[in-house]
Design a protein around this motif. Structure first.
Motif, PDB file in Angstrom:
ATOM      1  N   LEU A  48      76.727  -3.954  36.352  1.00  0.00           N
ATOM      2  CA  LEU A  48      77.009  -4.082  34.922  1.00  0.00           C
ATOM      3  C   LEU A  48      76.011  -5.019  34.255  1.00  0.00           C
ATOM      4  O   LEU A  48      75.765  -4.928  33.052  1.00  0.00           O
ATOM      5  N   LEU A  49      75.442  -5.919  35.051  1.00  0.00           N
ATOM      6  CA  LEU A  49      74.434  -6.833  34.530  1.00  0.00           C
ATOM      7  C   LEU A  49      73.032  -6.210  34.564  1.00  0.00           C
ATOM      8  O   LEU A  49      72.064  -6.840  34.149  1.00  0.00           O
ATOM      9  N   GLY A  50      72.957  -4.981  35.071  1.00  0.00           N
ATOM     10  CA  GLY A  50      71.669  -4.313  35.235  1.00  0.00           C
ATOM     11  C   GLY A  50      70.798  -4.264  33.999  1.00  0.00           C
ATOM     12  O   GLY A  50      69.582  -4.492  34.084  1.00  0.00           O
ATOM     13  N   PRO A  51      71.365  -3.961  32.796  1.00  0.00           N
ATOM     14  CA  PRO A  51      70.512  -3.916  31.603  1.00  0.00           C
ATOM     15  C   PRO A  51      69.758  -5.215  31.353  1.00  0.00           C
ATOM     16  O   PRO A  51      68.607  -5.198  30.901  1.00  0.00           O
ATOM     17  N   LEU A  93      82.980 -10.627  34.349  1.00  0.00           N
ATOM     18  CA  LEU A  93      84.093 -11.440  34.825  1.00  0.00           C
ATOM     19  C   LEU A  93      85.430 -10.728  34.606  1.00  0.00           C
ATOM     20  O   LEU A  93      86.316 -10.769  35.470  1.00  0.00           O
ATOM     21  N   VAL A  94      85.570 -10.074  33.448  1.00  0.00           N
ATOM     22  CA  VAL A  94      86.808  -9.337  33.185  1.00  0.00           C
ATOM     23  C   VAL A  94      86.936  -8.159  34.148  1.00  0.00           C
ATOM     24  O   VAL A  94      88.020  -7.863  34.653  1.00  0.00           O
ATOM     25  N   TRP A  95      85.809  -7.481  34.406  1.00  0.00           N
ATOM     26  CA  TRP A  95      85.827  -6.373  35.365  1.00  0.00           C
ATOM     27  C   TRP A  95      86.245  -6.853  36.751  1.00  0.00           C
ATOM     28  O   TRP A  95      87.049  -6.202  37.434  1.00  0.00           O
ATOM     29  N   ILE A 106      85.771   2.664  32.134  1.00  0.00           N
ATOM     30  CA  ILE A 106      85.954   1.952  30.868  1.00  0.00           C
ATOM     31  C   ILE A 106      84.925   0.830  30.727  1.00  0.00           C
ATOM     32  O   ILE A 106      84.261   0.694  29.692  1.00  0.00           O
ATOM     33  N   PHE A 107      84.771   0.039  31.785  1.00  0.00           N
ATOM     34  CA  PHE A 107      83.830  -1.082  31.713  1.00  0.00           C
ATOM     35  C   PHE A 107      82.382  -0.586  31.672  1.00  0.00           C
ATOM     36  O   PHE A 107      81.559  -1.131  30.927  1.00  0.00           O
ATOM     37  N   ALA A 108      82.076   0.439  32.466  1.00  0.00           N
ATOM     38  CA  ALA A 108      80.720   0.979  32.460  1.00  0.00           C
ATOM     39  C   ALA A 108      80.376   1.566  31.097  1.00  0.00           C
ATOM     40  O   ALA A 108      79.243   1.439  30.616  1.00  0.00           O
ATOM     41  N   SER A 109      81.367   2.199  30.443  1.00  0.00           N
ATOM     42  CA  SER A 109      81.131   2.784  29.125  1.00  0.00           C
ATOM     43  C   SER A 109      80.849   1.701  28.087  1.00  0.00           C
ATOM     44  O   SER A 109      79.998   1.876  27.217  1.00  0.00           O
TER      45      SER A 109
END
Length: 269
Positions: free
Chosen positions: A85-88, A135-137, A181-184
Motif C-alpha cells: 500500500l506504501l508502494g506509490p 496502519l488501519v489496514w 477496499i483499502f487497495a481501492s
C-alpha cells in the motif's frame, strides 16, 4: 529560485508554488495501460541497475517480513500487503528515473534517491496519508483473522492448506473484500498523485483530487490498469518475492507514463 536551479523537467512556471492551475485530466483509450507497460519496460531496460535496485528492495522487504514473522503468518499477511500500500510513495525514485530519461538525461541512482526534495512538504503529506491507511489496514487484517479463528490460529502448514484447497472460503472472501477496499482507496488517490507532485510543485490535496478525477473520467482504462497491477503483484508473490525484483520497477516506470498520458502538461511560461 533561478530557472537553472529547478529540478529536471520543471519550467519556471512549474517551480512556482503559487498560482498553479488545477491539473487538466485527459481521457485515454481502454488499452492505454498496455502502452504504459511497454514504455515502462523500455525504461527498465534503459536503467537496469538503478531499477533493479528498487525492485530488490521490494523483494528484500517481502522476504524479511516473511522470515521475521514466520511464527505469526497473520501478521506477515497484514504487513506484506500493507507494505505494498506504501508502494506509490516507495516508487518515487522510479518515477524520477523515468522523468530524467524522458528529459534526455542519463538517469542515476544517486539522483533518484533524493527525488522530490523540491516538493518535500506535499510528498510528505501524501506519505503520511498512506501510512495512516497502512496502519488501519493492519488492524483490519488482524480483526478479520480474529473473527474467523476465534479459538486459536491453525498452524502455518494447516492455514496454507486451507487457502490452497479453498476450505475456508468465507475467510478468503472476507479478507479479499477488506483488502480490496483499502487497495481501492490507495489506487484512487495515487494514480497520478506522486508523479504530479514530483513533476510540479503541486500540493498533496490537489494531486489526490486529480487522481480521483482521472479515475472518474477513465473508469475502463483504470480498471484495466488496476487488474494489470494486481496480476503483476500476485506473480511477484507466487515466485517467493523474487519476481518483484523486475515487476515492481516495471509498475513504477509505467506509472510515470500513466501520469504523462492522463495529465496535460503545463503550458510554456
Amino acid at each position: 529560485m533561478q530557472p537553472s536551479e529547478l529540478p529536471t523537467g520543471e519550467s519556471p512556471a512549474q517551480g512556482d508554488a503559487q498560482g498553479l492551475p488545477f491539473p487538466v485530466v485527459r481521457e485515454v483509450t481502454l488499452f492505454a495501460p498496455f502502452d504504459w507497460l511497454a514504455k515502462g519496460a523500455a525504461d527498465l531496460a534503459g536503467n537496469p541497475a538503478a531499477s533493479i535496485f528498487y525492485g530488490g528492495c521490494f523483494a528484500f522487504m517481502g522476504v524479511l517480513l516473511s522470515v521475521v514473522f514466520s511464527h505469526a503468518y497473520h501478521l506477515t499477511s497484514a504487513l506484506v500487503c500493507g507494505f505494498l500500500l506504501l508502494g506509490p510513495f516507495l516508487s518515487l525514485g522510479l518515477y524520477d528515473l523515468s522523468r530524467r530519461r524522458e528529459a534526455g538525461e542519463t538517469p542515476m541512482l544517486a539522483h533518484s534517491l533524493t527525488a522530490g526534495q523540491h516538493n518535500a512538504g506535499a510528498i510528505g503529506v501524501f506519505a503520511v496519508v498512506l501510512i495512516i491507511i497502512f496502519l488501519v489496514w493492519a488492524r483490519a487484517s488482524l480483526v478479520v483473522f480474529a473473527l474467523f479463528y476465534t479459538s486459536e490460529m491453525p498452524s502455518a502448514s494447516r492455514f496454507f492448506e486451507q487457502v490452497v484447497s479453498l476450505e475456508n472460503v468465507e475467510f478468503l472472501l472476507a479478507y479479499a473484500v477488506v483488502g480490496f477496499i483499502f487497495a481501492s482507496l490507495v489506487f484512487g488517490a495515487s494514480v497520478v498523485a506522486i508523479p504530479l507532485m514530483l513533476d510540479r510543485r503541486q500540493d498533496a490535496v490537489t494531486s489526490m483530487l486529480a487522481s480521483l478525477i482521472a479515475l472518474g473520467r477513465n473508469p475502463g482504462p483504470m480498471l484495466v490498469w488496476a487488474v494489470l497491477i494486481v496480476l503483476l503483484t500476485v506473480a511477484g508473490f507466487t515466485t517467493l518475492f523474487l519476481g518483484l525484483i523486475v515487476l515492481m520497477p516495471l509498475i513504477g516506470h509505467a506509472t510515470w507514463h500513466a501520469y504523462r498520458a492522463l495529465v496535460e502538461p503545463l503550458p510554456a511560461p
